[in-house]
Design a protein around this motif. Sequence first.
Motif, PDB file in Angstrom:
ATOM      1  N   UNK A 131       0.855  -1.180   0.000  1.00 63.19           N
ATOM      2  CA  UNK A 131       0.000   0.000   0.000  1.00 63.19           C
ATOM      3  C   UNK A 131       0.892   1.231   0.000  1.00 63.19           C
ATOM      4  N   UNK A 132       0.574   2.193  -0.815  1.00 62.84           N
ATOM      5  CA  UNK A 132       1.305   3.459  -0.836  1.00 62.84           C
ATOM      6  C   UNK A 132       0.379   4.553  -0.335  1.00 62.84           C
ATOM      7  N   UNK A 133       0.771   5.177   0.777  1.00 60.64           N
ATOM      8  CA  UNK A 133      -0.057   6.190   1.428  1.00 60.64           C
ATOM      9  C   UNK A 133       0.571   7.564   1.304  1.00 60.64           C
ATOM     10  N   UNK A 134      -0.265   8.574   1.396  1.00 63.45           N
ATOM     11  CA  UNK A 134       0.194   9.963   1.476  1.00 63.45           C
ATOM     12  C   UNK A 134      -0.797  10.721   2.337  1.00 63.45           C
ATOM     13  N   UNK A 135      -0.331  11.804   2.942  1.00 62.45           N
ATOM     14  CA  UNK A 135      -1.193  12.620   3.787  1.00 62.45           C
ATOM     15  C   UNK A 135      -0.721  14.058   3.746  1.00 62.45           C
ATOM     16  N   UNK A 136      -1.595  14.945   4.165  1.00 58.94           N
ATOM     17  CA  UNK A 136      -1.250  16.366   4.196  1.00 58.94           C
ATOM     18  C   UNK A 136      -0.396  16.649   5.431  1.00 58.94           C
ATOM     19  N   UNK A 153      -0.301  -9.151  12.231  1.00 55.02           N
ATOM     20  CA  UNK A 153       0.561  -8.640  13.302  1.00 55.02           C
ATOM     21  C   UNK A 153       0.746  -7.148  13.078  1.00 55.02           C
ATOM     22  N   UNK A 154       1.078  -6.441  14.158  1.00 49.97           N
ATOM     23  CA  UNK A 154       1.228  -4.988  14.077  1.00 49.97           C
ATOM     24  C   UNK A 154       2.563  -4.647  13.429  1.00 49.97           C
ATOM     25  N   UNK A 155       2.495  -3.748  12.489  1.00 50.18           N
ATOM     26  CA  UNK A 155       3.705  -3.304  11.805  1.00 50.18           C
ATOM     27  C   UNK A 155       3.776  -1.795  11.911  1.00 50.18           C
ATOM     28  N   UNK A 156       4.930  -1.278  12.362  1.00 58.25           N
ATOM     29  CA  UNK A 156       5.124   0.166  12.521  1.00 58.25           C
ATOM     30  C   UNK A 156       6.316   0.585  11.678  1.00 58.25           C
ATOM     31  N   UNK A 157       6.089   1.598  10.867  1.00 56.69           N
ATOM     32  CA  UNK A 157       7.139   2.130   9.997  1.00 56.69           C
ATOM     33  C   UNK A 157       7.335   3.601  10.324  1.00 56.69           C
ATOM     34  N   UNK A 158       8.571   4.007  10.516  1.00 58.84           N
ATOM     35  CA  UNK A 158       8.877   5.413  10.807  1.00 58.84           C
ATOM     36  C   UNK A 158       9.433   6.071   9.549  1.00 58.84           C
ATOM     37  N   UNK A 159       8.841   7.217   9.189  1.00 61.12           N
ATOM     38  CA  UNK A 159       9.288   7.943   8.004  1.00 61.12           C
ATOM     39  C   UNK A 159       9.407   9.422   8.350  1.00 61.12           C
ATOM     40  N   UNK A 166       4.059   0.625   2.291  1.00 63.51           N
ATOM     41  CA  UNK A 166       4.009  -0.489   3.229  1.00 63.51           C
ATOM     42  C   UNK A 166       3.995  -1.764   2.403  1.00 63.51           C
ATOM     43  N   UNK A 167       5.025  -2.563   2.531  1.00 65.55           N
ATOM     44  CA  UNK A 167       5.173  -3.752   1.696  1.00 65.55           C
ATOM     45  C   UNK A 167       5.066  -5.022   2.527  1.00 65.55           C
ATOM     46  N   UNK A 197      -5.319  -4.476   0.168  1.00 65.06           N
ATOM     47  CA  UNK A 197      -4.461  -4.888  -0.944  1.00 65.06           C
ATOM     48  C   UNK A 197      -5.317  -5.506  -2.042  1.00 65.06           C
ATOM     49  N   UNK A 198      -4.812  -5.466  -3.239  1.00 58.71           N
ATOM     50  CA  UNK A 198      -5.555  -6.011  -4.371  1.00 58.71           C
ATOM     51  C   UNK A 198      -5.527  -7.543  -4.349  1.00 58.71           C
ATOM     52  N   UNK A 199      -6.536  -8.163  -4.950  1.00 57.92           N
ATOM     53  CA  UNK A 199      -6.528  -9.627  -5.045  1.00 57.92           C
ATOM     54  C   UNK A 199      -5.585 -10.098  -6.143  1.00 57.92           C
ATOM     55  N   UNK A 200      -5.236 -11.369  -6.067  1.00 63.69           N
ATOM     56  CA  UNK A 200      -4.478 -11.985  -7.154  1.00 63.69           C
ATOM     57  C   UNK A 200      -5.407 -12.277  -8.327  1.00 63.69           C
TER      58      UNK A 200
END
Length: 485
Positions: A131-136, A153-159, A166-167, A197-200
Motif C-alpha cells: 500500500x502506498x499512502x500519502x497525507x497532508x 501482526x502490528x507493523x510500525x514504519x517510521x518515516x 508499506x510492503x 491490498x488487491x486480489x491476485x
Amino acid sequence: MGQHYLLQASVFRAAVLFAVVVWIPHIYSDYPEPVSNLSVNSITVSSLNLSWTLRNGISPYYKVAWDVNLLTTNQTFMQISQLAPGTKYTFNVTSVASDNRTEGRTVEISQNTIPAQVENITLLNSTNSSLTLAWTPPLGHVDSYEVSVSGAELKIITVSTNSSVISNLMVGRVYNLTVTSVSGALKNISNIVQFATKPNPPEALSVSGQTNGSISLLWSKPLSMDGLNVSYEVSYRSSLSGVNLTLHQTTSLTATLTNLLSGSQYDIAVVTIGVKDLRSSLVNLTAYTVPNAVQKLVVSTVSTSSVNLTWLPLNGTSNLFSYSVSISSPDQTLSTTSNNYQITQLQPGTPYNCSVRTLIIVASISGPSQFIQCNTKPLPVTNLTASPVGTTEMRLSWFYQRNNKSSYLYNVSVNGERWIQTSNETTQISDLIPGNNYTFTVQAVVNGMISEPVAISAFTVPTPPGELSVSSVYIVWPVAFWENQ
C-alpha cells in the motif's frame, strides 16, 4: 529578603592636635530569590501551563519570556496559548523585586507542544502486497511519522516525509492504518483508516468449449486467497466490432459468452474482484468461435481428370480462414485460402465424395464439413464406325475402355434430334430414309456425367431402281453433206 537598607561607613584619620570623622554612605542590595520547581503540564497542540515556586520570601511579580514574547504575572503559574503545534519552545521565568527593576536569576525550561494530528490520509496505490499512502503535512512542526498497520501482526514504519510504502502485506486483505505525528517525545495519532491490498488474478484461464455462437471459459481460484470471498468479471471484445462487452460478476469459476459471431476472434479478459471492489490485474486470452459450414458448395467445372469446387465466402474474420478440401478414393486433404479449388489427377468417369470445411489454423478449430458428390466426366468413345444395313438402317459401333465400371451407358443421337440410349458398344438405327446423309453422335454416360460427343456422318443406301421398260425409240444420227468439186 527583597528589602532595601542604608549603610554608613566611618573613616578615622589621626592628625596633630585634632581629629575628623567622615561618614561615607554606601548602598547594598539583595537580589530576589530565583524561582524553583519550574515545570510544564497540560500540554496541548497549541498551549501549555507553566508553574513554579519561590522557597523563601515573596516576589511582587514574575516575567515569563519565550521567543519574542514577554508576559508578567503575580501568580506562580501561567497558561501559554497560541503556540505552534509540535514546536519546541524555551521559556524563561524571572522573579522581580519590589523596585520593579531588580531581577533574580532567570530559570529556563524547554518543552515541545503536541504535534497536530495527521489528516487526509489517502491511498496513492495498491498492489497485491503493498500500500502506498500519502497525507497532508499538519500545521506546525513534525520530527517524524509513525505508520502503524494492523493485520495478522502490528507493523510500525517510521518515516520523515508525508508518504510511505508499506510492503510485504497479504494479498486481498483489509488493513487498519494510523499515522502518528511525532515531535520530541510527544505524539498525536490519526483517526483509523482502512485500506486493502488487491486480489491476485485468476489462475489457468482456458477455453473449455466453443460453438459457432459461444465460447465457454474455465479458470482456477487465485493463489493465496483460500477462504476469502471474491467474484470475477469477464469482459470481451470482437476483433470485427471492436466493442467492449462485460458479463455480470460471478462467483463461479466458469463463464460462457453467448450471442457471438461465428468464425470470429475474441479478446477476453478475466479479473478478480476482492474487498472494497478492488480488481486484480487482468488475465488475457484470445479465443475463436467455430466457423459455420460453407454455403452453396457446387461443382462448377468438370473434366475427365478434375473437378472444380466453389462456395460462398463466410462471414467473420476472413483473414483467419482457410479451407480444407477432402476427396475420397484415394483419401486426400488439400488446403486453400480461396473460396474455390480445382482437384486434379482424378480418374475419368469416377465418382468421388468431396467435402469442404472452414479452418482457423491459429486456434486449431474447424467448422462442420459440407459434402458433395464429385464425378469426373467419362472419356469419349473411340473407333466410332457407321455401317449401312439395308436402305433404312445404320449399324453403329465403337470402342470404350470401361475400367471395370459396369454402369456405363451411351447416348446416341441422329442429326442431334433423335436420341437412343444403350448399354452396349453397338446399336442399330432404323427408320432412316434411303440415300440420305446422317450425322450420328455417341456420348458415354456414367454416374450422370456425359462425355464429350464423338460424331460420324454416313449415307444410307439409296433405294435401287425398278424394272426397265421401253415405250418408244427415237434414233438420231448425224447427216454428212458433200460439196461438188
